[in-house]
Design a protein around this motif. Structure first.
Motif, PDB file in Angstrom:
ATOM      1  N   PRO A  14      -4.910  -1.902  -2.615  1.00 40.14           N
ATOM      2  CA  PRO A  14      -4.884  -0.814  -3.604  1.00 40.14           C
ATOM      3  C   PRO A  14      -5.920   0.284  -3.350  1.00 40.14           C
ATOM      4  CG  PRO A  14      -4.870  -2.938  -4.709  1.00 40.14           C
ATOM      5  CD  PRO A  14      -5.129  -3.195  -3.251  1.00 40.14           C
ATOM      6  N   ASP A  15      -6.930  -0.005  -2.544  1.00 43.97           N
ATOM      7  CA  ASP A  15      -7.972   0.979  -2.275  1.00 43.97           C
ATOM      8  C   ASP A  15      -7.523   2.047  -1.276  1.00 43.97           C
ATOM      9  OD1 ASP A  15     -10.735   1.886  -2.626  1.00 43.97           O
ATOM     10  OD2 ASP A  15     -10.964   1.308  -0.509  1.00 43.97           O
ATOM     11  N   ILE A  16      -6.402   1.825  -0.595  1.00 46.12           N
ATOM     12  CA  ILE A  16      -5.927   2.800   0.389  1.00 46.12           C
ATOM     13  C   ILE A  16      -5.598   4.122  -0.296  1.00 46.12           C
ATOM     14  CG2 ILE A  16      -4.079   3.332   2.030  1.00 46.12           C
ATOM     15  CD1 ILE A  16      -3.983   0.298   2.657  1.00 46.12           C
ATOM     16  N   TYR A  17      -4.993   4.045  -1.460  1.00 45.92           N
ATOM     17  CA  TYR A  17      -4.641   5.250  -2.208  1.00 45.92           C
ATOM     18  C   TYR A  17      -5.066   5.080  -3.658  1.00 45.92           C
ATOM     19  CZ  TYR A  17      -2.026   8.946  -4.496  1.00 45.92           C
ATOM     20  OH  TYR A  17      -1.688  10.038  -5.237  1.00 45.92           O
ATOM     21  N   GLN A  18      -5.773   6.063  -4.181  1.00 43.39           N
ATOM     22  CA  GLN A  18      -6.149   6.058  -5.594  1.00 43.39           C
ATOM     23  C   GLN A  18      -5.668   7.369  -6.197  1.00 43.39           C
ATOM     24  OE1 GLN A  18     -10.325   5.381  -6.210  1.00 43.39           O
ATOM     25  NE2 GLN A  18     -10.272   3.386  -5.246  1.00 43.39           N
ATOM     26  N   ALA A  19      -4.809   7.256  -7.208  1.00 43.03           N
ATOM     27  CA  ALA A  19      -4.238   8.453  -7.832  1.00 43.03           C
ATOM     28  C   ALA A  19      -5.323   9.321  -8.449  1.00 43.03           C
ATOM     29  CB  ALA A  19      -3.211   8.060  -8.886  1.00 43.03           C
TER      30      ALA A  19
END
Length: 185
Positions: A67-72
């Motif tokens: 989940p850390d690859i992309y953070q909205a």
């Protein structure tokens, strides 16, 4: 042989520490660092059983780091509390605890090997670095839930200060793994 493992461990820990974002994407994702760490611990687990235990946590952290690859959005951007932020906070807390256990087992391996070789100063240095990380990470993990109830500006200043201290502690630990590769490798 083991020096290669310590060098990989050093590189993997550096990748995990670095967090560079471009349009909400982590261009140096933790998942790559944990894959390198798993590879390193695969080499080092023959040197001490603590590295094998650390490897199990590094494998789990590969999945927790996805989940850390992309953070909205950033949880401190003032948008407010959302289900995404709470879920991310829970995942981050679990991953933080697992990373702490990973560092514990790496430290345990370093300390025990150094003591077995009569390198008591090195063992003590590794123990001090571990204890420093434990204290600062415990403070961070304990304070994270209070984000929901504290003025965002005050909490951001607090996180900046504690984050700088945590960064320094992690750099000291990571530099230790590089130095130890020369001695224990």
């Amino acid at each position: 042989m083991y020096q290669e493992g310590y060098n990989k461990l050093f590189k993997g820990l550096i990748v995990v520490l670095i967090d560079i974002r471009l349009n909400n994407f982590n261009i140096c994702p933790d998942i790559l660092g944990y894959i390198i760490i798993v590879s390193a611990l695969g080499i080092l687990e023959n040197q001490h059983s603590a590295y094998g235990k650390a490897k199990s946590f590094a494998i789990a952290l590969i999945f927790f780091s996805i989940p850390d690859i992309y953070q909205a959005n950033n949880i401190l951007d003032g948008i407010g509390v959302s289900n995404y932020n709470i879920l991310f906070m829970i995942i981050s807390t679990i991953a933080g605890i697992m990373e702490l256990v990973l560092i514990y087992y790496i430290s345990e391996g370093i300390i025990n090997i150094a003591k077995d070789r009569g390198l008591n100063e090195l063992a003590e240095k590794a123990d001090e670095r571990w204890e420093g990380i434990l204290v600062i990470e415990a403070i961070i993990l304990i304070s994270t839930p209070f984000y929901l109830n504290i003025n965002i500006d005050i909490f951001a200043i607090y996180l900046l200060g504690i984050g700088i201290i945590a960064f320094i502690m992690h750099i000291l630990f990571i530099s230790l793994t590089k130095d130890i590769g020369k001695v224990l490798g």
